[in-house]
Motif scaffolding. Structure first.
Motif, PDB file in Angstrom:
ATOM      1  N   ARG A 241       0.803  -1.217   0.000  1.00 27.90           N
ATOM      2  CA  ARG A 241       0.000   0.000   0.000  1.00 27.90           C
ATOM      3  C   ARG A 241       0.843   1.278   0.000  1.00 27.90           C
ATOM      4  O   ARG A 241       0.451   2.299  -0.563  1.00 27.90           O
ATOM      5  N   LEU A 242       2.014   1.224   0.615  1.00 28.27           N
ATOM      6  CA  LEU A 242       2.878   2.407   0.661  1.00 28.27           C
ATOM      7  C   LEU A 242       3.219   2.895  -0.735  1.00 28.27           C
ATOM      8  O   LEU A 242       3.067   4.091  -1.044  1.00 28.27           O
ATOM      9  N   VAL A 243       3.654   2.004  -1.614  1.00 28.40           N
ATOM     10  CA  VAL A 243       4.039   2.433  -2.953  1.00 28.40           C
ATOM     11  C   VAL A 243       2.815   2.726  -3.817  1.00 28.40           C
ATOM     12  O   VAL A 243       2.882   3.560  -4.727  1.00 28.40           O
ATOM     13  N   THR A 244       1.683   2.055  -3.538  1.00 25.99           N
ATOM     14  CA  THR A 244       0.449   2.404  -4.239  1.00 25.99           C
ATOM     15  C   THR A 244       0.099   3.865  -3.976  1.00 25.99           C
ATOM     16  O   THR A 244      -0.208   4.619  -4.903  1.00 25.99           O
ATOM     17  N   ALA A 245       0.142   4.271  -2.713  1.00 25.15           N
ATOM     18  CA  ALA A 245      -0.192   5.645  -2.347  1.00 25.15           C
ATOM     19  C   ALA A 245       0.765   6.638  -2.997  1.00 25.15           C
ATOM     20  O   ALA A 245       0.345   7.712  -3.470  1.00 25.15           O
ATOM     21  N   GLN A 246       2.043   6.316  -3.056  1.00 28.26           N
ATOM     22  CA  GLN A 246       3.019   7.197  -3.684  1.00 28.26           C
ATOM     23  C   GLN A 246       2.735   7.373  -5.173  1.00 28.26           C
ATOM     24  O   GLN A 246       2.773   8.489  -5.706  1.00 28.26           O
ATOM     25  N   LEU A 247       2.431   6.259  -5.832  1.00 27.98           N
ATOM     26  CA  LEU A 247       2.186   6.317  -7.274  1.00 27.98           C
ATOM     27  C   LEU A 247       0.889   7.064  -7.579  1.00 27.98           C
ATOM     28  O   LEU A 247       0.814   7.814  -8.560  1.00 27.98           O
ATOM     29  N   VAL A 248      -0.125   6.881  -6.743  1.00 30.23           N
ATOM     30  CA  VAL A 248      -1.385   7.605  -6.925  1.00 30.23           C
ATOM     31  C   VAL A 248      -1.159   9.108  -6.841  1.00 30.23           C
ATOM     32  O   VAL A 248      -1.724   9.885  -7.624  1.00 30.23           O
ATOM     33  N   GLU A 249      -0.308   9.544  -5.908  1.00 26.51           N
ATOM     34  CA  GLU A 249      -0.010  10.973  -5.797  1.00 26.51           C
ATOM     35  C   GLU A 249       0.659  11.477  -7.069  1.00 26.51           C
ATOM     36  O   GLU A 249       0.327  12.553  -7.593  1.00 26.51           O
TER      37      GLU A 249
END
Length: 261
Positions: free
Chosen positions: A43-51
């Protein structure tokens, strides 16, 4: 065998949720975070990529190679926008739809079974296409990215989080995406970038996050055992994750984050 084609994934996920004390009749999207992001860093990298992708409430989003739909649910829940999730596996598509219903997001997310190199979708439809840990199973990367370009609107963005070959040495198998090398189609970072640009994209962001990814994977492996995790539906996941972590740490694999327009 490709590791997600087990026929038992839904039962494993349901058992894990119940074992973790989750009320399936009142499940919240955030309660799935530990088991639905089938890619390095979760989830950490998902959130980064979404931003980085610049999504808004009005965005129309495609998760191409969605797995069980973690990114699609995260985006739909956070922004309230329309999302399509496409995966090759009938089993994953069925689980995706089931989980969408459980957390009340089925009105925002359309699930389609399909091949990412021949998407069952109209031209010029989406503002953002996510592609996370997909191309390692795709030999024809040109077709993969041409299809992403086809379904994007003019000015649309491709948001990428992927693994690439490193120093030329082979990783150990099994890995999260492949039981053996016959199911793995790793390219170097330069080859990956060339395939994206060859499909008509302009790279706006490109970052090698291998060290970060290795550190996150080491941390995850050191956490106390929990029912919730990818081991709920991926056979031999600890062995697969160990091989992945070791290959990231010693340079056999690279982790690339990118946004292209």
């Amino acid at each position: 065998m490709i590791p997600y084609l087990t026929g038992t994934a839904r039962a494993g996920i349901e058992r894990a949720l119940v074992a973790a004390g989750k009320d399936l009749a009142h499940l919240q999207p955030t309660e799935l975070a530990m088991l639905e992001d089938y890619h390095t860093g979760g989830r950490l990298v998902t959130a980064q990529l979404v931003e980085l992708a610049g999504i808004t409430q009005s965005s129309v989003v495609l998760d191409a190679g969605a797995g069980i739909g973690g990114t699609a649910r995260y985006v739909a829940d956070r922004f309230g926008c329309s999302v399509t999730a496409v995966d090759l596996s009938d089993e994953y598509c069925e689980i995706d739809g089931w989980l969408n219903e459980l957390v009340g997001l089925d009105d925002r997310i359309a699930v389609r079974q399909g091949d990412v190199t021949a998407l069952p979708l109209d031209d010029s439809t989406y503002d953002v296409v996510f592609s996370q840990h997909v191309q390692m199973n795709v030999a024809d990367k040109g077709a993969l990215y041409r299809e992403a370009a086809r379904v994007l609107k003019s000015g649309g963005r491709l948001a990428l989080w992927d693994l690439a070959a490193g120093d030329g040495r082979d990783p150990d198998y099994p890995l999260p995406w492949a039981d053996g090398p016959e199911h793995s189609h790793l390219s170097t970072p330069n080859e990956l970038r060339a395939a994206i640009e060859g499909a008509g994209f302009t790279i706006e962001h490109w970052e090698d996050l291998t060290d970060n990814a290795a550190a996150v994977m080491r941390t995850v492996q050191e956490l106390p055992p929990s029912p919730l995790g990818l081991q709920a539906f991926v056979p031999d996941f600890r062995e697969r994750a160990t091989h992945l972590t070791e290959a990231l740490m010693d340079g056999r694999l690279r982790a690339i984050q990118a946004v292209a327009r």
